[in-house]
Write a protein that holds these residues in place. Structure first.
Motif, PDB file in Angstrom:
ATOM      1  N   PRO A  52       0.833  -1.205   0.000  1.00 44.92           N
ATOM      2  CA  PRO A  52       0.000   0.000   0.000  1.00 44.92           C
ATOM      3  C   PRO A  52       0.864   1.250   0.000  1.00 44.92           C
ATOM      4  N   PHE A  59      -1.512   8.014  -1.773  1.00 47.64           N
ATOM      5  CA  PHE A  59      -2.737   7.434  -2.304  1.00 47.64           C
ATOM      6  C   PHE A  59      -3.513   8.440  -3.149  1.00 47.64           C
ATOM      7  N   ARG A  63      -4.645   7.702  -6.901  1.00 43.72           N
ATOM      8  CA  ARG A  63      -6.052   7.722  -7.299  1.00 43.72           C
ATOM      9  C   ARG A  63      -6.285   8.720  -8.433  1.00 43.72           C
ATOM     10  N   ALA A 177     -10.544  -0.259 -10.058  1.00 47.01           N
ATOM     11  CA  ALA A 177      -9.622  -0.181  -8.926  1.00 47.01           C
ATOM     12  C   ALA A 177     -10.353  -0.635  -7.664  1.00 47.01           C
ATOM     13  N   TRP A 179      -9.803  -0.390  -3.555  1.00 47.29           N
ATOM     14  CA  TRP A 179      -9.032   0.052  -2.400  1.00 47.29           C
ATOM     15  C   TRP A 179      -9.901   0.016  -1.154  1.00 47.29           C
ATOM     16  N   LYS A 180      -9.252   0.119  -0.021  1.00 52.29           N
ATOM     17  CA  LYS A 180     -10.003   0.121   1.237  1.00 52.29           C
ATOM     18  C   LYS A 180      -9.328   1.083   2.210  1.00 52.29           C
ATOM     19  N   THR A 189      -5.447   4.921   3.263  1.00 55.92           N
ATOM     20  CA  THR A 189      -6.155   4.131   2.256  1.00 55.92           C
ATOM     21  C   THR A 189      -5.182   3.199   1.546  1.00 55.92           C
ATOM     22  N   GLU A 190      -5.585   1.939   1.411  1.00 54.48           N
ATOM     23  CA  GLU A 190      -4.728   0.913   0.812  1.00 54.48           C
ATOM     24  C   GLU A 190      -5.291   0.470  -0.537  1.00 54.48           C
ATOM     25  N   TRP A 191      -4.395   0.313  -1.513  1.00 51.41           N
ATOM     26  CA  TRP A 191      -4.740  -0.311  -2.792  1.00 51.41           C
ATOM     27  C   TRP A 191      -3.610  -1.279  -3.089  1.00 51.41           C
TER      28      TRP A 191
END
Length: 201
Positions: A52, A59, A63, A177, A179-180, A189-191
């Motif tokens: 991440p 992030f 994004r 995409a 992410w969470k 935020t993680e992707w």
């Protein structure tokens, strides 16, 4: 597909895993012999970023990048941190026609040499010419969008090498995409599943 002449966030690409993938087919004879064919001269590079971003700022950049390229619609520049620099020892230029040449990165082992065309050099490329056994800096115009070079005063028998940095043209593999948002006071935020693949231009 359009090409976005911007670099995928370099701090994030440092965590990438991947490399070249040759396009081949293979079969086995009744006697067990292995028969393999190269279906394409050059491999396509593929990358996976499983870590991440380390900050919300990273992030946000990632994004925004995904939105402006339309997911997997447009290609862009990517820095492969394992292989991004050409030197006088690992490069050459091949002639296309007239005074037009192509930048290449060379991979040499034993008696074999693999020639990889470089289509996305960075600014600052220096071209060197060997004319009559003497090396000097060539007068050359480098197209950073194609990797093609216009050399002034070329003579038959001249040999060229170059030095500089380059990127890989890639695109997102997936149009979507996922992410969470992680818990905690910073709400990072993680992707974690970013997949990229090289494109031919």
């Amino acid at each position: 597909m359009a090409f976005f002449e911007e670099l995928f966030p370099a701090r994030i690409s440092q965590d990438a895993e991947g490399g070249p993938r040759f396009i081949t087919s293979k079969a086995y004879s009744a006697a067990g012999q292995r028969i393999a064919n190269r279906e394409a001269t050059y491999p396509l590079h593929e990358y996976s970023i499983a870590h991440p971003p380390r900050s919300q700022e990273d992030f946000e950049a990632l994004r925004a990048f995904f939105y402006v390229v339309g997911g997997d619609a447009d290609a862009f520049r990517f820095k492969d941190w394992s292989d991004f620099r050409a030197t006088q020892e690992n490069s050459n230029l091949t002639r296309i026609a007239g005074d037009q040449f192509q930048l290449n990165r060379l991979y040499i082992f034993g008696t074999r040499t693999f020639v990889r065309p470089i289509s996305k050099p960075m600014n600052g490329v220096i071209v060197w010419r060997n004319h009559g056994g003497v090396w000097s800096q060539a007068s050359a115009v480098v197209n950073t969008a194609t990797g093609r070079v216009t050399v002034s005063g070329h003579s038959d028998g001249d040999i060229y090498v170059w030095e500089g940095m380059f990127h890989v043209p890639v695109a997102f593999k997936d149009p979507s995409a996922v992410w969470k948002v992680l818990g905690g006071p910073r709400m990072i935020t993680e992707w974690a599943g970013i997949e990229l693949e090289e494109v031919r231009l």
